[in-house]
Design a protein around this motif. Structure first.
Motif, PDB file in Angstrom:
ATOM      1  N   ARG A 141      -7.185  53.831  42.414  1.00 35.50           N
ATOM      2  CA  ARG A 141      -7.152  53.903  43.875  1.00 35.50           C
ATOM      3  C   ARG A 141      -6.094  53.002  44.475  1.00 35.50           C
ATOM      4  O   ARG A 141      -5.402  53.385  45.413  1.00 35.50           O
ATOM      5  CB  ARG A 141      -8.523  53.525  44.460  1.00 35.50           C
ATOM      6  CG  ARG A 141      -9.579  54.605  44.383  1.00 35.50           C
ATOM      7  CD  ARG A 141     -10.728  54.303  45.327  1.00 35.50           C
ATOM      8  NE  ARG A 141     -11.330  53.009  45.027  1.00 35.50           N
ATOM      9  CZ  ARG A 141     -12.400  52.855  44.255  1.00 35.50           C
ATOM     10  NH1 ARG A 141     -12.979  53.900  43.719  1.00 35.50           N
ATOM     11  NH2 ARG A 141     -12.892  51.659  44.026  1.00 35.50           N
ATOM     12  N   ARG A 142      -5.957  51.778  43.948  1.00 29.96           N
ATOM     13  CA  ARG A 142      -5.124  50.769  44.609  1.00 29.96           C
ATOM     14  C   ARG A 142      -3.760  50.551  43.962  1.00 29.96           C
ATOM     15  O   ARG A 142      -2.823  50.150  44.652  1.00 29.96           O
ATOM     16  CB  ARG A 142      -5.875  49.428  44.643  1.00 29.96           C
ATOM     17  CG  ARG A 142      -7.135  49.457  45.484  1.00 29.96           C
ATOM     18  CD  ARG A 142      -7.731  48.065  45.600  1.00 29.96           C
ATOM     19  NE  ARG A 142      -8.234  47.595  44.308  1.00 29.96           N
ATOM     20  CZ  ARG A 142      -9.476  47.767  43.894  1.00 29.96           C
ATOM     21  NH1 ARG A 142     -10.346  48.412  44.652  1.00 29.96           N
ATOM     22  NH2 ARG A 142      -9.862  47.301  42.714  1.00 29.96           N
ATOM     23  N   ASN A 143      -3.631  50.774  42.674  1.00 25.24           N
ATOM     24  CA  ASN A 143      -2.413  50.381  41.966  1.00 25.24           C
ATOM     25  C   ASN A 143      -1.545  51.547  41.516  1.00 25.24           C
ATOM     26  O   ASN A 143      -0.567  51.338  40.809  1.00 25.24           O
ATOM     27  CB  ASN A 143      -2.768  49.537  40.730  1.00 25.24           C
ATOM     28  CG  ASN A 143      -3.522  48.267  41.100  1.00 25.24           C
ATOM     29  OD1 ASN A 143      -3.390  47.772  42.213  1.00 25.24           O
ATOM     30  ND2 ASN A 143      -4.304  47.740  40.184  1.00 25.24           N
ATOM     31  N   THR A 144      -1.897  52.754  41.879  1.00 23.00           N
ATOM     32  CA  THR A 144      -1.102  53.900  41.454  1.00 23.00           C
ATOM     33  C   THR A 144      -0.720  54.746  42.653  1.00 23.00           C
ATOM     34  O   THR A 144      -1.349  54.687  43.716  1.00 23.00           O
ATOM     35  CB  THR A 144      -1.881  54.775  40.448  1.00 23.00           C
ATOM     36  OG1 THR A 144      -3.010  55.365  41.115  1.00 23.00           O
ATOM     37  CG2 THR A 144      -2.364  53.950  39.263  1.00 23.00           C
ATOM     38  N   ALA A 145       0.319  55.563  42.471  1.00 23.11           N
ATOM     39  CA  ALA A 145       0.755  56.461  43.541  1.00 23.11           C
ATOM     40  C   ALA A 145      -0.296  57.509  43.839  1.00 23.11           C
ATOM     41  O   ALA A 145      -0.404  57.989  44.974  1.00 23.11           O
ATOM     42  CB  ALA A 145       2.068  57.126  43.143  1.00 23.11           C
ATOM     43  N   ILE A 146      -1.090  57.871  42.849  1.00 21.30           N
ATOM     44  CA  ILE A 146      -2.118  58.894  43.052  1.00 21.30           C
ATOM     45  C   ILE A 146      -3.129  58.433  44.098  1.00 21.30           C
ATOM     46  O   ILE A 146      -3.494  59.177  45.006  1.00 21.30           O
ATOM     47  CB  ILE A 146      -2.820  59.206  41.713  1.00 21.30           C
ATOM     48  CG1 ILE A 146      -1.831  59.869  40.758  1.00 21.30           C
ATOM     49  CG2 ILE A 146      -4.027  60.107  41.935  1.00 21.30           C
ATOM     50  CD1 ILE A 146      -2.370  60.085  39.380  1.00 21.30           C
ATOM     51  N   ALA A 151      -5.332  58.677  49.619  1.00 17.43           N
ATOM     52  CA  ALA A 151      -5.714  57.937  50.823  1.00 17.43           C
ATOM     53  C   ALA A 151      -4.901  58.397  52.029  1.00 17.43           C
ATOM     54  O   ALA A 151      -5.440  58.582  53.126  1.00 17.43           O
ATOM     55  CB  ALA A 151      -5.526  56.437  50.595  1.00 17.43           C
ATOM     56  N   LEU A 152      -3.594  58.593  51.817  1.00 14.27           N
ATOM     57  CA  LEU A 152      -2.734  59.055  52.913  1.00 14.27           C
ATOM     58  C   LEU A 152      -3.133  60.458  53.353  1.00 14.27           C
ATOM     59  O   LEU A 152      -3.165  60.751  54.564  1.00 14.27           O
ATOM     60  CB  LEU A 152      -1.271  59.031  52.472  1.00 14.27           C
ATOM     61  CG  LEU A 152      -0.244  59.469  53.518  1.00 14.27           C
ATOM     62  CD1 LEU A 152      -0.271  58.544  54.721  1.00 14.27           C
ATOM     63  CD2 LEU A 152       1.164  59.502  52.901  1.00 14.27           C
TER      64      LEU A 152
END
Length: 269
Positions: A141-146, A151-152
């Protein structure tokens, strides 16, 4: 690769093939791997041995199990720790990625974690099973582009929804301004008119959510079948999206009703 004398996976298909994995260069193949492996999977399922190559070394696939792909890998192979070290020659026997500790039935996991943290060096992370799952999910959730893209996408969908519902409610309020003005002239306060618009907003939220949720479940199924990723519409996610939908519509209704608060019945008539 794992120690066959101390199996770490709660997968019956793997535990039933521990004897097979004792053979040199023998591995088990994930039948849910992403890719065109139907023919190979069918042959292995019929009891045949499929030979292939990894890093210039011939390996033999003699069994199947089911785990599935992930965002990081298209599939998995399972074998003994010794076979793993033969294939991945740059790894040393002392390099352990994940260790599993089995506790006694009366043991307190949190107390054991605290005790281990006080005794082990700081470069070793000690987690309960629930914490390990949370750690993995948090990483994606926090450290990857995925995670950023998801989230965006959620934020953009929410904002676009607010605008669309606002336009619908604003147009409805404008079309029925005479009726609302009549209510104001009869003595109904702005709070009552706000309640009327919010009721309409809630109806829009529920009536739009039902088909939207059904479409989302279908898209989840299509994505899961196309990618073999473990993607499901869970109950908690269903409730979370419903609450967001209601909040989105209520926000739009609260903004749309501003025109009613400023309206003067004398001007309208």
């Amino acid at each position: 690769g794992f120690d066959l004398e101390k199996p770490a996976f709660n997968l019956p298909e793997i535990n039933q093939n521990l004897g097979t994995l004792q053979q040199a260069d023998t591995l088990l193949f994930d039948r849910s791997s992403r890719g065109d492996y139907k023919q190979a999977i069918a042959r292995i399922g019929q009891g045949e041995t499929v030979s292939t190559e990894i890093k210039g070394r011939t390996i033999h696939l003699k069994g199947l199990f089911t785990v599935g792909s992930s965002f990081a890998a298209d599939g998995s192979l399972m074998t003994s720790d010794q076979n793993f070290l033969r294939i991945v020659s740059q790894r040393q026997a002392g390099e352990v990625s994940v260790g599993l500790i089995t506790l006694a039935l009366n043991a307190n996991p949190n107390a054991v974690v605290t005790a281990l943290k006080s005794r082990l060096p700081h470069d070793v992370r000690v987690l309960t099973r629930a914490e390990f799952i949370e750690f993995e999910e948090g990483y994606w959730r926090r450290n990857t582009a995925i995670g950023f893209i998801f989230a965006l996408g959620t934020l953009m969908g929410f904002m676009v929804g607010v605008i669309i519902v606002y336009q619908i409610l604003y147009s409805d309020v404008s079309d029925h301004m005479a009726e609302y003005a009549t209510l104001k002239a009869m003595g109904y306060r702005n709070l009552y008119l706000l309640g009327v618009v919010l009721q309409e907003a809630l109806l829009l939220a529920v009536l739009g959510y039902i088909p939207g949720n059904l479409i989302a479940i279908g898209l989840y199924s299509l994505t899961r079948n196309a990618t073999n990723l473990p993607i499901y519409m869970t109950l908690s996610r269903t409730i979370y999206v419903l609450l967001l939908t209601i909040i989105m519509c209520v926000m739009s209704g609260a903004v749309a009703v501003r025109k009613l608060r400023l309206a003067d019945p004398a001007d309208i008539f």
